[in-house]
Write an enzyme that holds these catalytic residues in place. Sequence first.
Site, PDB file in Angstrom:
ATOM      1  N   CYS A  76       0.875  -1.065   0.067  1.00 57.14           N
ATOM      2  CA  CYS A  76       0.067   0.266   0.084  1.00 57.14           C
ATOM      3  C   CYS A  76       0.944   1.237   0.020  1.00 57.14           C
ATOM      4  O   CYS A  76       1.748   1.213   1.085  1.00 57.14           O
ATOM      5  CB  CYS A  76      -0.817   0.082   1.261  1.00 57.14           C
ATOM      6  SG  CYS A  76      -2.024   1.426   1.464  1.00 57.14           S
ATOM      7  N   CYS A 187      -1.024   3.757  -6.459  1.00 55.06           N
ATOM      8  CA  CYS A 187      -1.909   2.934  -5.508  1.00 55.06           C
ATOM      9  C   CYS A 187      -2.003   1.640  -5.921  1.00 55.06           C
ATOM     10  O   CYS A 187      -2.347   1.141  -7.188  1.00 55.06           O
ATOM     11  CB  CYS A 187      -2.993   3.634  -5.556  1.00 55.06           C
ATOM     12  SG  CYS A 187      -4.332   2.932  -4.606  1.00 55.06           S
ATOM     13  N   HIS A 189      -4.038  -0.368  -5.738  1.00 55.34           N
ATOM     14  CA  HIS A 189      -5.717  -0.768  -6.296  1.00 55.34           C
ATOM     15  C   HIS A 189      -5.684  -0.512  -7.721  1.00 55.34           C
ATOM     16  O   HIS A 189      -6.332  -1.286  -8.375  1.00 55.34           O
ATOM     17  CB  HIS A 189      -6.576   0.024  -5.495  1.00 55.34           C
ATOM     18  CG  HIS A 189      -7.423  -0.405  -4.369  1.00 55.34           C
ATOM     19  ND1 HIS A 189      -6.503  -0.298  -3.180  1.00 55.34           N
ATOM     20  CD2 HIS A 189      -8.410  -0.879  -3.855  1.00 55.34           C
ATOM     21  CE1 HIS A 189      -7.244  -0.669  -2.183  1.00 55.34           C
ATOM     22  NE2 HIS A 189      -8.053  -1.126  -2.302  1.00 55.34           N
TER      23      HIS A 189
END
Length: 260
Positions: A76, A187, A189
Amino acid sequence: MDARRELPIAVLDSGVGGISVLRELVRIMPQENYIYFGDSQNAPYGSKSKSEVLELTKKNLAALKERGIKALVIACNTATSAAVRVLREENPELIIVGIEPAIKPASEICEKPRVIVMATALTLREEKFKSLVNRFWGKGEFIPLPCHGLVELIEKGDLESDELDEYLAKLFAPYKNEKIDGIVLGCTHYPHVRSMIAKHFSADVKIIDGGEGTARHTKRKLLEAGLLRDTSSESDGKIEIINTSQDEKMIEISKKLLYR
Ligand code: DGL
């Protein structure tokens, strides 16, 4: 033989994003055991304060240490910028690897590239990001682009809806007529929607993320510490996925992202 070699590598994220890093880890170290910890109950981290993210990350690491782990990969960017320094100070016995936006490889894609850096608001306002960009400024131009709300769409498992496409069209509209050479997915994601992002740019725009580099760095660290699990005599490792959300769907989404 060091018995710790059999312990899992913990992979930590605010939700399902770090699965993009877990995928790279498993690809280059299939023999390792992994425990993936998604904190979806508290996602997104990117709109929280630095101290909130630090506290959450500390708490999650404490829970993982109780289970026994040989290394922590903070998969992360946001939690890395808020917590990696403190976690290393407080846990000197543990290998801790963080992830940061892949500015260095992006700076090398061509002569003086113009690069959009997609990341969370917290990552982009932290000192760690500013000094990273300062190191490579001059080799390229890096345009920070906070992506409010994108993590929420991905946490829902929304990887190709019209809503996502419209969101991205609006996000990239200011760059439509600009020369852009690369995009950094800052990021973890965002690699889950890489092909949706790619649709908004011409095919020669390079899209880069830090997952593979982070996996290679983790392997080097384990090797140096004599903690790599043997590849020759042992079978593939186990992967356990846990999530702080009460919603069982988060485990399903995580598995779908891991094995697609
Ligand atoms: N996946 C995380 C990152 O790499 C953060 C997403 C969030 O919770 O805001 O930055």
